[in-house]
Scaffold this active site. Structure first.
Site, PDB file in Angstrom:
ATOM      1  N   ARG A   8       0.783  -1.044  -0.006  1.00 12.41           N
ATOM      2  CA  ARG A   8       0.019  -0.049   0.104  1.00 12.41           C
ATOM      3  C   ARG A   8       0.983   1.129   0.018  1.00 12.41           C
ATOM      4  O   ARG A   8       2.004   1.197   0.549  1.00 12.41           O
ATOM      5  CB  ARG A   8      -0.863   0.066   1.108  1.00 12.41           C
ATOM      6  CG  ARG A   8      -2.030  -0.836   0.918  1.00 12.41           C
ATOM      7  CD  ARG A   8      -3.051  -0.621   0.106  1.00 12.41           C
ATOM      8  NE  ARG A   8      -4.427  -1.425  -0.114  1.00 12.41           N
ATOM      9  CZ  ARG A   8      -4.300  -2.494  -0.775  1.00 12.41           C
ATOM     10  NH1 ARG A   8      -3.387  -2.787  -1.518  1.00 12.41           N
ATOM     11  NH2 ARG A   8      -5.570  -3.419  -0.965  1.00 12.41           N
ATOM     12  N   GLU A  50      -3.781   7.247  -4.737  1.00 14.80           N
ATOM     13  CA  GLU A  50      -4.035   6.564  -5.956  1.00 14.80           C
ATOM     14  C   GLU A  50      -5.553   6.237  -6.290  1.00 14.80           C
ATOM     15  O   GLU A  50      -5.903   6.429  -7.591  1.00 14.80           O
ATOM     16  CB  GLU A  50      -3.240   5.188  -5.952  1.00 14.80           C
ATOM     17  CG  GLU A  50      -3.965   3.984  -5.127  1.00 14.80           C
ATOM     18  CD  GLU A  50      -3.259   2.943  -5.265  1.00 14.80           C
ATOM     19  OE1 GLU A  50      -2.189   2.608  -5.411  1.00 14.80           O
ATOM     20  OE2 GLU A  50      -4.042   1.735  -5.366  1.00 14.80           O
ATOM     21  N   HIS A  58      -1.166  -0.292  -9.592  1.00 17.71           N
ATOM     22  CA  HIS A  58      -1.645  -1.290  -8.633  1.00 17.71           C
ATOM     23  C   HIS A  58      -2.070  -2.478  -9.132  1.00 17.71           C
ATOM     24  O   HIS A  58      -3.297  -2.601  -9.541  1.00 17.71           O
ATOM     25  CB  HIS A  58      -2.917  -0.354  -7.864  1.00 17.71           C
ATOM     26  CG  HIS A  58      -3.195  -1.276  -6.761  1.00 17.71           C
ATOM     27  ND1 HIS A  58      -3.836  -0.754  -5.545  1.00 17.71           N
ATOM     28  CD2 HIS A  58      -3.296  -2.284  -6.251  1.00 17.71           C
ATOM     29  CE1 HIS A  58      -3.702  -1.613  -4.567  1.00 17.71           C
ATOM     30  NE2 HIS A  58      -3.408  -2.729  -5.022  1.00 17.71           N
TER      31      HIS A  58
END
Ligand code: NAD
Length: 330
Positions: free
Chosen positions: A232, A261, A293
């Protein structure tokens, strides 16, 4: 059981079809997100699932409760954005999903290799017929000492893969796992910071882990250290990363995740003005590799992500024990 699935992506649809017949549940799929404004559409359903990209807090849970929703599944492994304590308090059962750690673990190794072999610059040069090698000299992964912080499912798999490369591996976790000792040595954080050439984090995001990589501990690391984050974004203090790259204390970064994000990654923003200065600034460095991601994004993981979130909802609804029911932030 009737389930309403939010944030449904095209790549998930076939797996929802499969799982609805497997568990004999009725699932309505919608592409948009669950918000306070549209939560009333959950009326008549028993359970809800979202993709875990945005915050689900008190206000939404209260409204879900008003609409008689008793079960909530987030289709991701990380669940830092879900107020589990509050859901539990008002009697909504929550679960996350799971999938084999290899998707994220392999991607983590790929980020290490891309940074080590300067592949970002190589591919830019290739596109403009610049085939020179000047400045592209790399290092082999097997010749380096790698530190893994967080030796849960993903961290453990990263360690197993690194062992195959021949790297020396140091590990740190709040809880030590005996199986890791075959491949790595547990050390205190200070030793890991001081000795490792590459450091990768695989912890959940919680208040206690936020900014766990910061200016203070970067200072203790080796000059030219490579940092990898496929967990993360908020685990690493972005300002400290920028300072570290500018001063060359950090020799390279591989980041699959980024602070703030949400609403940027997983969307096409080709014609938009993106307001995230840190992201734009960090991205331009030749030794910073950023991906949107996507470490989880394999066919097998997406299938499992959908399947286990629905299995979780069904088991909680049927009153059966479910390993991934969440009761507190771990
Ligand atoms: P896990 O729960 O199996 O392992 C997490 C480990 O972190 C545990 O061993 C725990 O003891 C340890 N830990 C917690 N706090 C710590 C601390 N302060 N210091 C050291 N260790 C600590 O979780 P996992 O399945 O390995 O996933 C790890 C994280 O990866 C998830 O929480 C999620 O945020 C992230 N993730 C990212 C992607 C992606 O696509 N990039 C996909 C899946 C998961």
């Amino acid at each position: 059981m009737k389930i309403l699935a939010f944030d449904v992506k095209n790549y998930e649809r076939k797996y929802f079809d499969e799982v609805s017949s497997k568990y004999n549940v009725e699932i309505k799929l919608v592409e948009h997100s669950l918000t306070e404004e549209n939560v009333s559409m959950c009326k008549g359903y028993d359970g809800v699932t979202t993709l875990g990209l945005y915050k689900i807090g008190k206000n939404i849970f209260d409204k879900l409760k008003e609409n008689n929703i008793g079960y909530f599944a987030v289709r991701s492994i990380g669940y830092n954005n879900i107020d589990i304590e509050y859901a539990k308090k008002i009697g909504i059962k929550v679960c996350n999903t799971h999938y084999a750690p290899s998707s994220v673990a392999e991607f983590t190794i790929m980020l290490m290799l891309i940074v080590l072999r300067k592949y970002k610059q190589t591919i830019y040069r290739q596109n403009v017929n610049n085939f020179s090698l000047e400045g592209l000299i790399g290092k082999t992964l097997g010749s380096l000492k790698v530190g893994v912080i967080g030796t849960g499912k993903i961290g453990k798999n990263v360690i197993e893969l690194l062992h195959g490369f021949g790297s020396e591996i140091l590990a740190f976790d709040k809880y030590e796992n005996k199986e890791i000792l075959k491949y790595a040595k547990y050390v205190d954080k200070e030793t890991l910071y001081k000795e490792c050439d590459i450091i990768t984090v695989h912890c959940p995001l919680m208040e206690s882990t936020k900014g766990m990589i910061n200016a203070d501990n970067i200072e203790k690391m080796k000059d030219g250290v490579i940092l990898i984050n496929a967990a993360r974004g908020e685990l690493m203090d972005i300002h400290s990363l920028i300072k570290g790259i500018e001063s060359k204390k950090i020799g390279g970064l591989g980041l699959d995740v980024f602070e703030d994000e949400t609403n940027i990654y997983h969307e096409n923003h080709l014609n938009d003005i993106i307001s995230n200065m840190k992201m734009a600034y960090l991205r331009q460095f030749p030794n910073v590799v950023m991906t949107p991601h996507m470490a989880f994004f394999t066919e097998a993981s997406v299938q499992e992500m959908v399947t286990y979130s629905i299995e979780g909802l069904k088991k909680m609804y049927d009153g059966e024990p479910y390993e991934f029911e969440l009761t507190a932030l771990n």
